[in-house]
Design an enzyme around this catalytic site. Sequence first.
Site, PDB file in Angstrom:
ATOM      1  N   ASP A 110       0.829  -1.205   0.000  1.00  0.00           N
ATOM      2  CA  ASP A 110       0.000   0.000   0.000  1.00  0.00           C
ATOM      3  C   ASP A 110       0.864   1.255   0.000  1.00  0.00           C
ATOM      4  OD1 ASP A 110      -2.379   1.373  -0.031  1.00  0.00           O
ATOM      5  OD2 ASP A 110      -2.799   1.114   2.107  1.00  0.00           O
ATOM      6  N   GLU A 112     -12.449  -4.347  -4.354  1.00  0.00           N
ATOM      7  CA  GLU A 112     -12.954  -2.986  -4.139  1.00  0.00           C
ATOM      8  C   GLU A 112     -12.195  -1.960  -4.990  1.00  0.00           C
ATOM      9  OE1 GLU A 112     -12.313  -5.134  -1.497  1.00  0.00           O
ATOM     10  OE2 GLU A 112     -14.449  -5.581  -1.341  1.00  0.00           O
ATOM     11  N   ASN A 113     -11.037  -2.338  -5.489  1.00  0.00           N
ATOM     12  CA  ASN A 113     -10.239  -1.374  -6.255  1.00  0.00           C
ATOM     13  C   ASN A 113     -10.862  -1.016  -7.609  1.00  0.00           C
ATOM     14  OD1 ASN A 113      -7.075  -2.633  -4.963  1.00  0.00           O
ATOM     15  ND2 ASN A 113      -8.201  -0.834  -4.339  1.00  0.00           N
ATOM     16  N   TRP A 114     -11.896  -1.771  -8.032  1.00  0.00           N
ATOM     17  CA  TRP A 114     -12.602  -1.399  -9.284  1.00  0.00           C
ATOM     18  C   TRP A 114     -13.293  -0.053  -9.142  1.00  0.00           C
ATOM     19  CZ3 TRP A 114     -11.315  -4.232 -13.332  1.00  0.00           C
ATOM     20  CH2 TRP A 114     -11.004  -5.591 -13.156  1.00  0.00           C
ATOM     21  N   ARG A 158     -11.981   2.624  -8.313  1.00  0.00           N
ATOM     22  CA  ARG A 158     -11.061   3.717  -8.644  1.00  0.00           C
ATOM     23  C   ARG A 158     -11.352   4.255 -10.054  1.00  0.00           C
ATOM     24  NH1 ARG A 158      -5.316   2.593  -5.719  1.00  0.00           N
ATOM     25  NH2 ARG A 158      -6.216   1.949  -3.742  1.00  0.00           N
ATOM     26  N   GLU A 205       1.291 -13.240  12.403  1.00  0.00           N
ATOM     27  CA  GLU A 205       1.903 -12.078  13.050  1.00  0.00           C
ATOM     28  C   GLU A 205       1.894 -10.896  12.080  1.00  0.00           C
ATOM     29  OE1 GLU A 205       2.863 -11.963  16.207  1.00  0.00           O
ATOM     30  OE2 GLU A 205       2.346 -14.080  16.479  1.00  0.00           O
TER      31      GLU A 205
HETATM   32  C1  IPE Z   1      -5.466  -2.620  -0.179  1.00  0.00           C
HETATM   33  O1  IPE Z   1      -5.118  -1.303  -0.389  1.00  0.00           O
HETATM   34  C2  IPE Z   1      -5.485  -3.335  -1.479  1.00  0.00           C
HETATM   35  C3  IPE Z   1      -4.192  -3.524  -2.117  1.00  0.00           C
HETATM   36  C4  IPE Z   1      -3.038  -3.203  -1.609  1.00  0.00           C
HETATM   37  C5  IPE Z   1      -4.248  -4.151  -3.390  1.00  0.00           C
HETATM   38  P1  IPE Z   1      -6.225  -0.164  -0.558  1.00  0.00           P
HETATM   39  O2  IPE Z   1      -5.482   1.108  -0.709  1.00  0.00           O
HETATM   40  O3  IPE Z   1      -7.184  -0.509  -1.615  1.00  0.00           O
HETATM   41  O4  IPE Z   1      -6.990  -0.245   0.854  1.00  0.00           O
HETATM   42  P2  IPE Z   1      -7.838   0.828   1.619  1.00  0.00           P
HETATM   43  O5  IPE Z   1      -8.806   1.421   0.653  1.00  0.00           O
HETATM   44  O6  IPE Z   1      -6.887   1.848   2.141  1.00  0.00           O
HETATM   45  O7  IPE Z   1      -8.486   0.059   2.737  1.00  0.00           O
HETATM   46  C1  IPE Z   2      -1.504   0.285  -3.382  1.00  0.00           C
HETATM   47  O1  IPE Z   2      -1.282   1.655  -3.404  1.00  0.00           O
HETATM   48  C2  IPE Z   2      -1.708  -0.280  -4.769  1.00  0.00           C
HETATM   49  C3  IPE Z   2      -3.084  -0.683  -5.056  1.00  0.00           C
HETATM   50  C4  IPE Z   2      -4.071  -0.700  -4.203  1.00  0.00           C
HETATM   51  C5  IPE Z   2      -3.344  -1.101  -6.423  1.00  0.00           C
HETATM   52  P1  IPE Z   2      -2.472   2.687  -3.392  1.00  0.00           P
HETATM   53  O2  IPE Z   2      -2.836   3.015  -4.808  1.00  0.00           O
HETATM   54  O3  IPE Z   2      -3.593   2.204  -2.555  1.00  0.00           O
HETATM   55  O4  IPE Z   2      -1.781   3.936  -2.732  1.00  0.00           O
HETATM   56  P2  IPE Z   2      -2.419   4.937  -1.661  1.00  0.00           P
HETATM   57  O5  IPE Z   2      -2.915   4.093  -0.529  1.00  0.00           O
HETATM   58  O6  IPE Z   2      -3.525   5.658  -2.349  1.00  0.00           O
HETATM   59  O7  IPE Z   2      -1.289   5.827  -1.263  1.00  0.00           O
HETATM   60 MG    MG Z   3      -4.051   2.411  -0.591  1.00  0.00          MG
END
Ligand code: IPE
Ligand code: IPE
Ligand code: MG
Length: 261
Positions: A38, A85-87, A89, A225
């Site tokens: 993340d 859930e990333n869809w 975006r 852990e």
């Molecule tokens: C979790 O990160 C998913 C991945 C690292 C693929 P997100 O950035 O999507 O999680 P939230 O939204 O902060 O919970």
């Molecule tokens: C994790 O980085 C990668 C994916 C979830 C695909 P993020 O894109 O969630 O980065 P932040 O959390 O917005 O900084």
């Molecule tokens: Mg993130």
Amino acid sequence: MQRDDALLRAYFEHAPEDIALEDIDLGRMPCHVSIIMDGNGRWAQARGLDRSQGHVAGVDSLRETVTTSVRLGVDALSVYAFSTENWKRPKREVDLLMHLFATTLVKELPLFHQENVRLKFLGDLESLPKKTFDVFKQGLDETADHTGMTFALAVNYGSRSEITRAARLIAKDVEEGRLSASQVDESVLESRLYTAGLPDPELLIRTSGELRLSNYLLWQLAYTEFYVTDKLWPDFDRWEYLRAIRAFQGRNRRFGGVVSS
Ligand code: IPE
Ligand code: IPE
Ligand code: MG
């Protein structure tokens, strides 16, 4: 997993002051390390760059992490790359990520061959763009015979949908007479999860400081852990990995029992 001592020592030369390979007990490595990668977006924004540049930079961290895991003799490494859930975006970011998954995998296949790494995917691949799906399938086929570390990439992965799917598969088996309800136990459920065949992670690392699971491996992390670092994923390197393992080795794992002395 087999370790190459000379390679290992060369790889961890020039350690920063606070951590070195000597701080690690190589006989007590976690057999499965899992990472919630993340912070790519924040890394990019802090530099005045587009979020996509953070994802591109994150690929370098992932390559180093795969190599570090192999050098340390970890049996399995799994990483969370894209959640169900990333869809949500912006389409532009989702498209970039899907493209990046495909191009990166093609580029990195020689590394998987060289390091004898076997690929596995966690998640529903059917709804991925065709190009990404095809490359993933090629990666699976080309590394199926490899006998070294397993590298599991979680893409379009969500733990709730994984457990729901497992329940549906079991219900179908019961409905069609292959299984009776009384036979359904933990191992039956586990065998229907995307992670079937992998041991549960012993160590979970989350970068960028968030204290949540974000729908990741809810079943499998029951006794794992956790190590949370404020480092953003593109800044994660072999030294932060060693710090995580040192922290893991300092923990007293009780699994509900009493303190061992
Ligand atoms: C979790 O990160 C998913 C991945 C690292 C693929 P997100 O950035 O999507 O999680 P939230 O939204 O902060 O919970
Ligand atoms: C994790 O980085 C990668 C994916 C979830 C695909 P993020 O894109 O969630 O980065 P932040 O959390 O917005 O900084
Ligand atoms: Mg993130």
